[in-house]
Structure formats: structure tokens, C-alpha cells
Enzyme design. Structure first.
Site: not given
Length: 396
Positions: A339, A172, A372
Site C-alpha cells: 500500500d 482509508s 490500498h
């Protein structure tokens, strides 16, 4: 006690955590008893070392080193690998599952010299050579500074300690800072390869919830900057307001914000909330929300051309051009079909920037069922993501 519901919203918006459903007050966590090594690594039977490195702008960052697997085998041939977490998390992000399912432990057991970074503002990296967290100047940074100072400090320290180039793994926000540095052709002399999980570059196609939050937070930007640290009570009030907006259902944050993660266990989610939220700067949060609104990858926008001129000598913020990443940098990108933060369309924009990359230097993996948080917490990530990642590392 931390507010798991608000924590999830924050973490999801800014690329970080997973779910819960009760409501109390959100406060920064106090999650380490004697440090990450003692609380999360040594308890699993691994040796662990606590290290400190000071950035060029004075932040004292904590790193944890797992020099060997549980077998204790230390050899001079071990290759270092640096793991960088996302926003509102710290190095515990890589240690939430059992050793056979947590990437940091898997790498150690596979013979790597594992180093875990902690961004400035987190509990392991809360010191500064001259400033206190009570000083507004302490919080005057965004991910631009993580790119310019934190990442180079960690890279150089690990390389100097080991005498070798290193592999890198980011999740991320930890992918965004790496991509930004590589686009400026920085750190490449110290890099063997980089694995980017749930890569964040463009954020223009983030979920409707994320876009609504970005608009509201940016409208409050100057007032929020007066709070410096993030999260804070003013943020809590804004979160409550967002949850009242039409079309926003805050009863199922995990699906609404990060996407429907396929494979998280209740024990890993419980572990997550023992170690989040970690503190970041409000300026950092606003920088990410600027990216959502603009759909670009550029430095922090001070809002006025004259102020940008003072910082950048130009009226608009400089752009991080992903197409400038050298074509021979070994990259492994893994992203998910569910995601809502590292959105498929945004990742495709990034891949379009990399369309001329050397074919034998770019590996792209798409997991249709992943959202995610699956990339660092899924029960099957050891097989479907980490095994291919390890094969990639062995080639470089």
C-alpha cells in the site's frame, strides 16, 4: 463521461479508487438510478432502506440500511454496524463485488444490521438546510468537519434507530475521521468496536508521486480554493502537468499511486468507475495534502498565524494526538505491505502511538500482498480480511 485516468490519480492520492487508462474529461459521476438501494442492493436480492440525517451544521446526509441478509431473517438481536467509505467514493465502495465477496452483503448475511454512510458532497448527501452547492460556503469544510459533524450524526442516528451501540468499519479516509474522533474521546459511548482497513493517520511516507502532487497542489492552494468543489477543470489541468514531471510515469497509475493491488477483478474495477468520482471539497483535498507535506495529524492550516488564531485561538492548528485514544477501545487494524497510501512506515508510526493499548483490545493484521484497494475490492478479502474481522466483532 468521466476520465478514468484522472479519476484514478485523484482517488489514489486521496485514498480512494483504482485504475483505468483512457483519457477524456473528468466530471462528477451521476451514478445512482433511484438511489444506492435500488441500483446496487435490491438488485442483489436484499431489502434496503434509504435514510436521511441532518448534521449540526446543516448537511443532509443519506444512509442506506440493509436490515437483513438474503434469507430475510430479521431478529431483534441484530447488532448494528456502520460502514464509512473513503474520499471521492460513496457507500457503493462496499458493494462493488458479488454478495459473497462484498463486505456489506457479507455482514448482512452474517446477521448484522448494516448501515452505509455517505459523506457530505456525495450524491446521496448533497443537500443542505440553507445552502446550495452553488454557494461557496457549502464547500467550506475539510475532514475536520467530517469528524466533528458527519460521523457523530451517523453514529447517533444509527444508535437511536436501533437502540444499541454499534460496530464501525472504515476504509482509508473513513479510518482517519474515526481515529481523530476517538483521539478526542468522542463517540466512544456509542461504540462497540472499530475495524480500520488501510488505516490513514500519518501520510508523511506516501509515494513520491503523491508527494509531488501534494507540493504542486499546495502551491496552487488559494487559486484552487476559488473552485470550491473537487474535482474540477482546474484540477484536471494540474493533473496533466503532474504527469509531465520527471520521474512520474502516468501509464500505470494503479501501481504508482495505490500500490500493486494483488486481487482485483476487471468487473469490480468496471463497477468502481460507474460510481466514482464522487465530489468532495477542495479544502478537504488541500487538508490531506498538508498532511503529506508536514507528516502530522492536525486540523486544517489556514496558513497565517492570525487566521489560525481566529479559528483555533492559537497560531498553529490543534493536533489530533493518537496516543490519547483510550486504551480499552476495541480496535482491529488491517494494512498491506504494498500500500503506497497507507504506507507501512506511516502505519507503524500510528501503532507506536498505540503501543500502550490494552493487548486484548487491539488486533493488528498485516497482509504482505495487499495494496490500498484490495481491502474493499479483492476477490479473496472475504477470507483473509473479513473472516478475521467478523471474529473480532463477535468478541465485542
Amino acid at each position: 463521461m468521466a476520465n478514468p485516468l484522472s479519476t484514478l490519480l485523484l482517488v489514489a492520492l486521496l485514498s480512494l479508487s483504482a485504475a483505468a487508462a483512457t483519457r477524456t474529461k473528468l466530471q462528477p459521476t451521476n451514478n445512482v438510478d433511484g438511489g444506492i438501494c435500488k441500483s446496487l442492493v435490491e438488485t442483489q436480492g436484499y431489502a434496503c432502506e434509504e435514510h436521511k440525517v441532518t448534521t449540526a451544521d446543516g448537511y443532509v446526509l443519506g444512509l442506506q440500511r440493509i436490515p437483513a441478509g438474503r434469507s430475510g431473517n430479521k431478529t431483534a438481536a441484530k447488532l448494528p454496524v456502520l460502514l464509512q467509505h473513503g474520499l471521492l467514493m460513496d457507500a457503493s465502495a462496499w458493494l462493488l463485488n458479488e454478495p459473497d465477496k462484498a463486505l456489506a452483503f457479507i455482514l448482512a448475511d452474517k446477521g448484522f444490521d448494516v448501515w452505509l454512510a455517505n459523506a457530505r458532497g456525495t450524491e446521496s448527501s448533497c443537500r443542505h438546510t440553507s445552502l446550495s452547492p452553488n454557494d461557496p460556503a457549502y464547500w467550506d469544510w475539510s475532514w475536520d468537519e467530517l469528524t466533528a459533524y458527519d460521523l457523530p450524526a451517523a453514529f447517533h442516528y444509527v444508535s437511536n434507530q436501533t437502540g444499541q451501540k454499534l460496530h464501525y468499519v472504515g476504509h482509508s479516509l473513513g479510518t482517519l475521521t474515526a481515529l481523530a474522533a476517538f483521539s478526542q474521546e468522542k463517540l466512544l459511548n456509542l461504540l462497540r468496536s472499530a475495524a480500520l482497513l488501510s488505516p490513514i493517520a500519518y501520510l508523511g511516507q506516501i509515494s513520491p508521486f503523491g508527494r509531488t502532487a501534494a507540493d504542486i497542489f499546495l502551491a496552487q492552494g488559494l487559486a484552487l480554493l476559488g473552485s470550491q468543489a473537487f474535482p474540477n477543470e482546474q484540477v484536471n489541468r494540474l493533473l496533466d502537468f503532474i504527469c509531465t514531471r520527471p520521474g512520474i510515469d502516468c501509464s500505470n497509475f494503479l501501481s504508482v499511486t495505490t500500490g500493486p493491488n494483488c486481487c482485483l477483478s476487471s468487473s469490480s474495477i468496471d463497477a468502481l468507475f460507474k460510481h466514482t468520482p464522487q465530489t468532495t471539497s477542495t479544502k478537504n483535498a488541500l487538508h490531506l495534502f498538508q498532511m503529506v507535506r508536514k507528516g502530522t495529524i492536525e486540523m486544517y492550516d489556514y496558513g497565517l498565524p492570525i487566521t489560525n488564531m481566529q479559528h483555533y485561538r492559537q497560531p498553529t492548528p490543534p493536533v489530533y494526538n493518537m496516543a490519547n485514544i483510550p486504551k480499552d477501545v476495541p480496535l482491529f487494524l488491517s494494512y498491506g505491505g504494498r500500500d503506497l497510501l497507507s504506507n507501512v512506515f506511516d502505519v507503524n508510526l500510528l501503532l507506536d502511538n498505540l503501543k500502550d493499548h490494552d493487548k486484548d483490545k487491539l488486533v493488528v493484521q498485516f497482509r504482505e500482498d495487499y495494496a490500498h484497494m484490495d481491502f474493499i475490492m479483492a476477490m479473496n478479502a472475504n477470507q483473509v480480511v473479513y473472516d478475521p474481522l467478523l471474529s473480532f466483532f463477535r468478541l465485542h
